[in-house]
Every structure is written in C-alpha cells, then in structure tokens.
Design a protein around this motif. Structure first.
Motif, PDB file in Angstrom:
ATOM      1  N   ASP A 256     -12.131  -1.042 -13.506  1.00  0.00           N
ATOM      2  CA  ASP A 256     -10.880  -0.183 -13.354  1.00  0.00           C
ATOM      3  C   ASP A 256     -10.208   0.365 -14.489  1.00  0.00           C
ATOM      4  O   ASP A 256     -10.142  -0.395 -15.437  1.00  0.00           O
TER       5      ASP A 256
ATOM      6  N   ILE B  41      -1.424   1.565 -10.381  1.00  0.00           N
ATOM      7  CA  ILE B  41      -2.688   1.650  -9.262  1.00  0.00           C
ATOM      8  C   ILE B  41      -3.912   1.868 -10.080  1.00  0.00           C
ATOM      9  O   ILE B  41      -4.016   2.159 -11.001  1.00  0.00           O
TER      10      ILE B  41
ATOM     11  N   GLU C 237      -7.699   2.791 -10.895  1.00  0.00           N
ATOM     12  CA  GLU C 237      -8.245   4.091 -10.951  1.00  0.00           C
ATOM     13  C   GLU C 237      -9.511   3.912 -11.568  1.00  0.00           C
ATOM     14  O   GLU C 237      -9.684   3.114 -12.690  1.00  0.00           O
TER      15      GLU C 237
ATOM     16  N   GLU D  42      -4.547   6.744  -0.129  1.00  0.00           N
ATOM     17  CA  GLU D  42      -3.854   5.513   0.067  1.00  0.00           C
ATOM     18  C   GLU D  42      -4.199   4.600  -1.155  1.00  0.00           C
ATOM     19  O   GLU D  42      -5.381   4.259  -1.248  1.00  0.00           O
ATOM     20  N   TYR D  43      -3.273   3.914  -1.852  1.00  0.00           N
ATOM     21  CA  TYR D  43      -3.635   3.130  -2.946  1.00  0.00           C
ATOM     22  C   TYR D  43      -2.850   1.653  -2.767  1.00  0.00           C
ATOM     23  O   TYR D  43      -1.693   1.587  -2.465  1.00  0.00           O
TER      24      TYR D  43
ATOM     25  N   ILE E  49      -6.217  10.385  -9.417  1.00  0.00           N
ATOM     26  CA  ILE E  49      -5.414  10.055  -8.133  1.00  0.00           C
ATOM     27  C   ILE E  49      -5.357  11.643  -7.391  1.00  0.00           C
ATOM     28  O   ILE E  49      -5.492  12.658  -7.854  1.00  0.00           O
TER      29      ILE E  49
ATOM     30  N   ILE F 221       0.881  -1.061   0.009  1.00  0.00           N
ATOM     31  CA  ILE F 221       0.011   0.081   0.055  1.00  0.00           C
ATOM     32  C   ILE F 221       1.088   1.461  -0.011  1.00  0.00           C
ATOM     33  O   ILE F 221       1.919   1.272   0.617  1.00  0.00           O
TER      34      ILE F 221
ATOM     35  N   ARG G  37       0.851   5.619  -0.144  1.00  0.00           N
ATOM     36  CA  ARG G  37       0.329   7.014   0.108  1.00  0.00           C
ATOM     37  C   ARG G  37       0.569   8.008  -0.897  1.00  0.00           C
ATOM     38  O   ARG G  37       2.008   8.072  -1.226  1.00  0.00           O
ATOM     39  N   CYS G  38      -0.057   8.667  -1.785  1.00  0.00           N
ATOM     40  CA  CYS G  38       0.175   9.665  -2.645  1.00  0.00           C
ATOM     41  C   CYS G  38       0.764  10.905  -1.875  1.00  0.00           C
ATOM     42  O   CYS G  38       0.084  11.437  -1.146  1.00  0.00           O
TER      43      CYS G  38
END
Length: 124
Positions: free
Chosen positions: A56, A45, A47, A28-29, A23, A2, A4-5
């Motif tokens: 997705d 990731i 989206e 968190e992704y 994004i 995982i 985090r951007c």
C-alpha cells in the motif's frame, strides 16, 4: 471507520479536481489514521499506486473529501498529542520516523503496518 469519497481535493493544489489515480469519488475506504491540527483534518487512506510493488501507499487526504459510512473506531487506535497535532492511530505508527521507515521498506515497519492494518480492517 469507513468513509466514502464525495469529492477529490488535490494534495498538490488544494483545489477540487475531477479525478486522481489514487482515489475515486463514490468509493469507500477504511481510515487507517486521523491527523488533526487547528487548520486541517487529514485521513490516512490505503492506496495502491504502483502495481509492480504490492505494498500500500497509504496517503493523507483532506477530511473534507469524505463522508462517514461507519463510525466504528478501531480498537488499536490511541490518541497522541504532540506539537499541536492530535493523531488517532496505532501507537506503533506514531513513533518518529515510522512512515519514513515504511515507505523505505524497512521490514519491521512493513510488518507493523500489515499487522495493524489487518486489525483496523477487522474492526471496521
């Protein structure tokens, strides 16, 4: 895994931008795939860009955009080294043409994506 951007780097320009529809900073992704070359590390990731199509749109993003929140590696990932590119992802996703088939809606590719994404999320 995982992440985090922490910043957004435009895929089109390579420059830091304040926002992007796919994004956002602070979110968190789950990492679906890691792809590296000598010059670049990218993370795939999930989206969801088109709300009329509930599939997705997993995109590749510059790893410099993220910090790791959980370093647990999905059990379905395998390493593949081809043409100077190292990829960590499910074996089924590493076949030539997989992502093209997925984005074209080929049922077998969509099924493989959905099944293996669920495995990755369960391991996160």
């Amino acid at each position: 895994m995982i992440v985090r951007c922490i910043q957004i780097i435009s895929p089109a320009t390579g420059k830091v931008v304040t926002d992007h529809p796919a994004i956002r900073v602070g979110a968190e992704y789950p990492v679906l795939e890691v792809s590296t070359t000598a010059r670049r590390v990218e993370l795939r990731i999930p989206e969801l860009l088109d709300t009329t199509d509930y599939r997705d749109r997993p995109g590749l993003w510059d790893a410099a955009m993220f910090t790791v929140v959980s370093s647990r590696m999905p059990s379905c990932w395998v390493a593949e080294l081809e043409d100077g590119r190292l990829t960590l992802a499910p074996r089924e996703w590493q076949r030539a043409g997989f992502w093209e088939d997925y984005f074209d809606g080929v049922p077998a590719a969509v099924d493989d994506y959905d099944r293996l994404k669920a495995e990755i999320l369960a391991d996160a």
